[in-house]
Scaffold this motif. Sequence first.
Motif, mmCIF file in Angstrom:
data_model
loop_
_atom_site.group_PDB
_atom_site.id
_atom_site.type_symbol
_atom_site.label_atom_id
_atom_site.label_comp_id
_atom_site.label_asym_id
_atom_site.label_seq_id
_atom_site.Cartn_x
_atom_site.Cartn_y
_atom_site.Cartn_z
ATOM 1 N N PRO A 46 0.800 -1.237 0.000
ATOM 2 C CA PRO A 46 0.000 0.000 0.000
ATOM 3 C C PRO A 46 0.827 1.279 0.000
ATOM 4 O O PRO A 46 0.420 2.269 -0.587
ATOM 5 C CB PRO A 46 -0.829 -0.105 1.281
ATOM 6 C CG PRO A 46 -0.814 -1.542 1.638
ATOM 7 C CD PRO A 46 0.444 -2.121 1.078
ATOM 8 N N ASP A 47 1.996 1.278 0.652
ATOM 9 C CA ASP A 47 2.783 2.505 0.712
ATOM 10 C C ASP A 47 3.329 2.909 -0.654
ATOM 11 O O ASP A 47 3.652 4.068 -0.875
ATOM 12 C CB ASP A 47 3.909 2.390 1.734
ATOM 13 C CG ASP A 47 4.902 1.281 1.418
ATOM 14 O OD1 ASP A 47 4.479 0.223 0.912
ATOM 15 O OD2 ASP A 47 6.102 1.479 1.678
ATOM 16 N N SER A 63 0.999 5.546 -2.106
ATOM 17 C CA SER A 63 0.811 6.758 -1.319
ATOM 18 C C SER A 63 1.667 7.871 -1.901
ATOM 19 O O SER A 63 2.792 7.641 -2.335
ATOM 20 C CB SER A 63 1.215 6.531 0.141
ATOM 21 O OG SER A 63 0.319 5.647 0.740
ATOM 22 N N ALA A 105 -0.425 12.261 3.602
ATOM 23 C CA ALA A 105 -0.267 11.338 2.478
ATOM 24 C C ALA A 105 -1.605 11.153 1.784
ATOM 25 O O ALA A 105 -2.641 11.015 2.432
ATOM 26 C CB ALA A 105 0.266 10.002 2.954
ATOM 27 N N HIS A 128 -3.580 8.614 -0.366
ATOM 28 C CA HIS A 128 -3.556 7.188 -0.694
ATOM 29 C C HIS A 128 -4.372 6.980 -1.962
ATOM 30 O O HIS A 128 -5.581 7.194 -1.968
ATOM 31 C CB HIS A 128 -4.102 6.354 0.463
ATOM 32 C CG HIS A 128 -3.323 6.541 1.720
ATOM 33 N ND1 HIS A 128 -2.082 5.972 1.903
ATOM 34 C CD2 HIS A 128 -3.577 7.263 2.825
ATOM 35 C CE1 HIS A 128 -1.621 6.324 3.089
ATOM 36 N NE2 HIS A 128 -2.504 7.121 3.666
ATOM 37 N N ARG A 146 -6.326 5.103 -4.724
ATOM 38 C CA ARG A 146 -7.135 3.890 -4.791
ATOM 39 C C ARG A 146 -6.769 3.089 -6.032
ATOM 40 O O ARG A 146 -6.713 3.647 -7.134
ATOM 41 C CB ARG A 146 -8.615 4.240 -4.855
ATOM 42 C CG ARG A 146 -9.132 4.860 -3.609
ATOM 43 C CD ARG A 146 -10.626 5.099 -3.750
ATOM 44 N NE ARG A 146 -11.081 5.855 -2.615
ATOM 45 C CZ ARG A 146 -12.000 6.786 -2.672
ATOM 46 N NH1 ARG A 146 -12.593 7.058 -3.816
ATOM 47 N NH2 ARG A 146 -12.358 7.429 -1.586
ATOM 48 N N ALA A 199 1.655 6.509 -9.916
ATOM 49 C CA ALA A 199 1.925 7.041 -8.572
ATOM 50 C C ALA A 199 3.258 7.774 -8.531
ATOM 51 O O ALA A 199 3.361 8.867 -7.954
ATOM 52 C CB ALA A 199 1.893 5.913 -7.541
#
Length: 107
Positions: free
Chosen positions: A5-6, A9, A16, A18, A20, A46
């Motif tokens: 997950p990071d 971010s 942060a 995040h 989706r 990202a």
Amino acid sequence: MDTPPDTLSVPLNGYAMHLRPSELDAVAAGLGEFDASAEGNLLTLAEALRRLPNNDRAATWELAIRRYGRHKTLPSAAGEIGMDRLHAEELLESYNQQLAAVPAPER
């Protein structure tokens, strides 16, 4: 997707954002394939966002979701978030430049 997950971010002035996976998928599909893997596309999106100036990241992402993910016209996408078309063009151009500059993710 097995992406930690990071990696999805994006820093925003001490906070942060995040991203989706569903929004990343929609934006990637709207832009067309630009990496050899679905996961690589998400990581590239990202990373390109992280490379933008802090103050442009959230607005650019909201614009990208509407423009590429939801297939809105640029004026409509910009208007939905209270932005003029010229500024929206500048943000998306900057984001597209960063997308091109991000090296392919390690496999």
